[in-house]
Design a protein around this motif. Structure first.
Motif, PDB file in Angstrom:
ATOM      1  N   THR A  32     -29.154  -9.355   1.513  1.00 20.07           N
ATOM      2  CA  THR A  32     -30.363  -8.892   2.188  1.00 20.07           C
ATOM      3  C   THR A  32     -31.268  -8.145   1.218  1.00 20.07           C
ATOM      4  OG1 THR A  32     -29.111  -8.725   4.245  1.00 20.07           O
ATOM      5  CG2 THR A  32     -31.230  -7.615   4.173  1.00 20.07           C
ATOM      6  N   LEU A  33     -30.690  -7.257   0.399  1.00 16.89           N
ATOM      7  CA  LEU A  33     -31.492  -6.529  -0.582  1.00 16.89           C
ATOM      8  C   LEU A  33     -32.132  -7.480  -1.585  1.00 16.89           C
ATOM      9  CD1 LEU A  33     -29.214  -3.451  -1.322  1.00 16.89           C
ATOM     10  CD2 LEU A  33     -31.441  -3.442  -0.193  1.00 16.89           C
ATOM     11  N   LYS A  34     -31.355  -8.443  -2.037  1.00 17.45           N
ATOM     12  CA  LYS A  34     -31.875  -9.435  -2.985  1.00 17.45           C
ATOM     13  C   LYS A  34     -33.026 -10.208  -2.346  1.00 17.45           C
ATOM     14  CE  LYS A  34     -29.878 -13.363  -5.098  1.00 17.45           C
ATOM     15  NZ  LYS A  34     -28.681 -14.047  -5.492  1.00 17.45           N
ATOM     16  N   GLY A  35     -32.828 -10.611  -1.102  1.00 17.24           N
ATOM     17  CA  GLY A  35     -33.882 -11.334  -0.393  1.00 17.24           C
ATOM     18  C   GLY A  35     -35.120 -10.494  -0.174  1.00 17.24           C
ATOM     19  N   LEU A  36     -34.933  -9.204   0.072  1.00 22.39           N
ATOM     20  CA  LEU A  36     -36.063  -8.306   0.309  1.00 22.39           C
ATOM     21  C   LEU A  36     -36.931  -8.204  -0.938  1.00 22.39           C
ATOM     22  CD1 LEU A  36     -37.352  -6.361   2.337  1.00 22.39           C
ATOM     23  CD2 LEU A  36     -35.919  -4.570   1.393  1.00 22.39           C
ATOM     24  N   TYR A  37     -36.311  -8.086  -2.099  1.00 27.38           N
ATOM     25  CA  TYR A  37     -37.084  -7.957  -3.324  1.00 27.38           C
ATOM     26  C   TYR A  37     -37.679  -9.286  -3.776  1.00 27.38           C
ATOM     27  CZ  TYR A  37     -35.601  -3.167  -3.712  1.00 27.38           C
ATOM     28  OH  TYR A  37     -35.408  -1.845  -3.457  1.00 27.38           O
ATOM     29  N   VAL A  38     -36.963 -10.381  -3.553  1.00 29.03           N
ATOM     30  CA  VAL A  38     -37.475 -11.680  -3.970  1.00 29.03           C
ATOM     31  C   VAL A  38     -38.631 -12.119  -3.079  1.00 29.03           C
ATOM     32  CG1 VAL A  38     -36.899 -14.130  -4.120  1.00 29.03           C
ATOM     33  CG2 VAL A  38     -35.334 -12.430  -5.023  1.00 29.03           C
ATOM     34  N   THR A  39     -38.501 -11.918  -1.757  1.00 29.07           N
ATOM     35  CA  THR A  39     -39.512 -12.431  -0.838  1.00 29.07           C
ATOM     36  C   THR A  39     -40.793 -11.626  -0.859  1.00 29.07           C
ATOM     37  OG1 THR A  39     -38.550 -11.172   0.949  1.00 29.07           O
ATOM     38  CG2 THR A  39     -37.878 -13.457   0.746  1.00 29.07           C
ATOM     39  N   SER A  40     -40.744 -10.368  -1.305  1.00 27.61           N
ATOM     40  CA  SER A  40     -41.986  -9.613  -1.342  1.00 27.61           C
ATOM     41  C   SER A  40     -42.963 -10.247  -2.336  1.00 27.61           C
ATOM     42  CB  SER A  40     -41.726  -8.145  -1.684  1.00 27.61           C
ATOM     43  OG  SER A  40     -41.000  -8.048  -2.879  1.00 27.61           O
ATOM     44  N   ALA A  41     -42.440 -10.950  -3.332  1.00 31.85           N
ATOM     45  CA  ALA A  41     -43.308 -11.642  -4.286  1.00 31.85           C
ATOM     46  C   ALA A  41     -43.639 -13.047  -3.801  1.00 31.85           C
ATOM     47  CB  ALA A  41     -42.632 -11.700  -5.650  1.00 31.85           C
ATOM     48  N   CYS A  42     -42.670 -13.731  -3.232  1.00 28.91           N
ATOM     49  CA  CYS A  42     -42.863 -15.138  -2.842  1.00 28.91           C
ATOM     50  C   CYS A  42     -43.395 -15.294  -1.424  1.00 28.91           C
ATOM     51  CB  CYS A  42     -41.541 -15.898  -2.947  1.00 28.91           C
ATOM     52  SG  CYS A  42     -40.838 -15.860  -4.593  1.00 28.91           S
ATOM     53  N   GLY A  43     -43.037 -14.396  -0.543  1.00 29.13           N
ATOM     54  CA  GLY A  43     -43.479 -14.509   0.835  1.00 29.13           C
ATOM     55  C   GLY A  43     -42.770 -15.579   1.621  1.00 29.13           C
ATOM     56  N   VAL A  44     -41.548 -15.972   1.214  1.00 30.16           N
ATOM     57  CA  VAL A  44     -40.821 -17.038   1.894  1.00 30.16           C
ATOM     58  C   VAL A  44     -40.327 -16.576   3.255  1.00 30.16           C
ATOM     59  CG1 VAL A  44     -38.847 -18.589   1.746  1.00 30.16           C
ATOM     60  CG2 VAL A  44     -40.145 -18.037  -0.310  1.00 30.16           C
ATOM     61  N   VAL A  45     -39.688 -15.416   3.294  1.00 27.47           N
ATOM     62  CA  VAL A  45     -39.182 -14.847   4.541  1.00 27.47           C
ATOM     63  C   VAL A  45     -39.889 -13.518   4.741  1.00 27.47           C
ATOM     64  CG1 VAL A  45     -37.137 -13.947   5.709  1.00 27.47           C
ATOM     65  CG2 VAL A  45     -36.926 -15.900   4.187  1.00 27.47           C
ATOM     66  N   PRO A  46     -40.415 -13.253   5.941  1.00 31.78           N
ATOM     67  CA  PRO A  46     -41.076 -11.965   6.162  1.00 31.78           C
ATOM     68  C   PRO A  46     -40.117 -10.800   5.905  1.00 31.78           C
ATOM     69  CG  PRO A  46     -41.470 -13.461   7.991  1.00 31.78           C
ATOM     70  CD  PRO A  46     -40.452 -14.113   7.100  1.00 31.78           C
ATOM     71  N   ALA A  47     -40.579  -9.810   5.171  1.00 31.27           N
ATOM     72  CA  ALA A  47     -39.749  -8.657   4.815  1.00 31.27           C
ATOM     73  C   ALA A  47     -39.298  -7.899   6.065  1.00 31.27           C
ATOM     74  CB  ALA A  47     -40.503  -7.735   3.868  1.00 31.27           C
ATOM     75  N   HIS A  48     -40.073  -7.962   7.143  1.00 32.14           N
ATOM     76  CA  HIS A  48     -39.718  -7.273   8.380  1.00 32.14           C
ATOM     77  C   HIS A  48     -38.354  -7.722   8.888  1.00 32.14           C
ATOM     78  CE1 HIS A  48     -39.968  -5.538  12.371  1.00 32.14           C
ATOM     79  NE2 HIS A  48     -39.737  -6.736  12.863  1.00 32.14           N
ATOM     80  N   HIS A  49     -38.080  -9.017   8.829  1.00 28.92           N
ATOM     81  CA  HIS A  49     -36.802  -9.546   9.312  1.00 28.92           C
ATOM     82  C   HIS A  49     -35.647  -9.022   8.463  1.00 28.92           C
ATOM     83  CE1 HIS A  49     -38.736 -12.129  12.184  1.00 28.92           C
ATOM     84  NE2 HIS A  49     -39.487 -12.660  11.233  1.00 28.92           N
ATOM     85  N   LEU A  50     -35.870  -8.927   7.168  1.00 24.61           N
ATOM     86  CA  LEU A  50     -34.821  -8.415   6.293  1.00 24.61           C
ATOM     87  C   LEU A  50     -34.584  -6.933   6.532  1.00 24.61           C
ATOM     88  CD1 LEU A  50     -35.828 -10.321   3.067  1.00 24.61           C
ATOM     89  CD2 LEU A  50     -33.890 -10.802   4.557  1.00 24.61           C
ATOM     90  N   ARG A  51     -35.654  -6.171   6.771  1.00 23.82           N
ATOM     91  CA  ARG A  51     -35.482  -4.748   7.082  1.00 23.82           C
ATOM     92  C   ARG A  51     -34.705  -4.555   8.382  1.00 23.82           C
ATOM     93  NH1 ARG A  51     -40.975  -4.191   6.356  1.00 23.82           N
ATOM     94  NH2 ARG A  51     -41.454  -4.133   4.156  1.00 23.82           N
ATOM     95  N   CYS A  52     -34.984  -5.402   9.355  1.00 24.08           N
ATOM     96  CA  CYS A  52     -34.239  -5.341  10.621  1.00 24.08           C
ATOM     97  C   CYS A  52     -32.762  -5.634  10.381  1.00 24.08           C
ATOM     98  CB  CYS A  52     -34.816  -6.318  11.640  1.00 24.08           C
ATOM     99  SG  CYS A  52     -36.429  -5.837  12.262  1.00 24.08           S
ATOM    100  N   CYS A  53     -32.492  -6.606   9.530  1.00 29.68           N
ATOM    101  CA  CYS A  53     -31.106  -6.951   9.203  1.00 29.68           C
ATOM    102  C   CYS A  53     -30.415  -5.774   8.524  1.00 29.68           C
ATOM    103  CB  CYS A  53     -31.085  -8.182   8.299  1.00 29.68           C
ATOM    104  SG  CYS A  53     -29.431  -8.745   7.901  1.00 29.68           S
ATOM    105  N   LEU A  54     -31.091  -5.122   7.580  1.00 28.40           N
ATOM    106  CA  LEU A  54     -30.511  -3.946   6.925  1.00 28.40           C
ATOM    107  C   LEU A  54     -30.263  -2.823   7.925  1.00 28.40           C
ATOM    108  CD1 LEU A  54     -32.442  -3.709   3.547  1.00 28.40           C
ATOM    109  CD2 LEU A  54     -30.009  -4.103   3.868  1.00 28.40           C
ATOM    110  N   ARG A  55     -31.189  -2.631   8.864  1.00 26.07           N
ATOM    111  CA  ARG A  55     -31.011  -1.595   9.884  1.00 26.07           C
ATOM    112  C   ARG A  55     -29.777  -1.886  10.733  1.00 26.07           C
ATOM    113  NH1 ARG A  55     -35.100  -2.283  13.250  1.00 26.07           N
ATOM    114  NH2 ARG A  55     -36.589  -1.640  11.686  1.00 26.07           N
TER     115      ARG A  55
END
Length: 96
Positions: A32-55
């Protein structure tokens, strides 16, 4: 020693001392952390969904740590982080 696939060992720098140490990160958290940092540049998966997953992962870990069964993990935690059990305010039997 080979780490299981669901755990990742990373070198972390302690900001106060500047020393490097190894930290074991559970697989779902690392992904999830890896996806959060990668997607903020690429925009593949909305960061909101990853933050929810981390929560959700954090809330799940909190429930586990508040359970009675987590008491047996305290000594291992103290060994990993070199915590002196003589300095603990309560005896281990009082936790959980």
């Amino acid at each position: 020693k080979v780490e299981p696939r669901f755990r990742h060992t990373r070198h972390v720098i302690d900001r106060q001392t500047g020393k490097t140490f190894k930290e074991v990160i559970p697989g779902p958290v690392w992904s999830t952390l890896k996806g959060l940092y990668v997607t903020s540049a690429c925009g593949v998966v909305p960061a909101h969904h990853l933050r929810c997953c981390l929560r959700r992962l954090t809330e799940h870990a909190g429930r586990k740590m508040r359970s009675r069964s987590s008491q047996k993990d305290i000594r291992k935690f103290c060994d990993v982080y070199n915590i002196d059990l003589d300095e603990v305010l309560l005896p281990l039997s009082e936790f959980a």
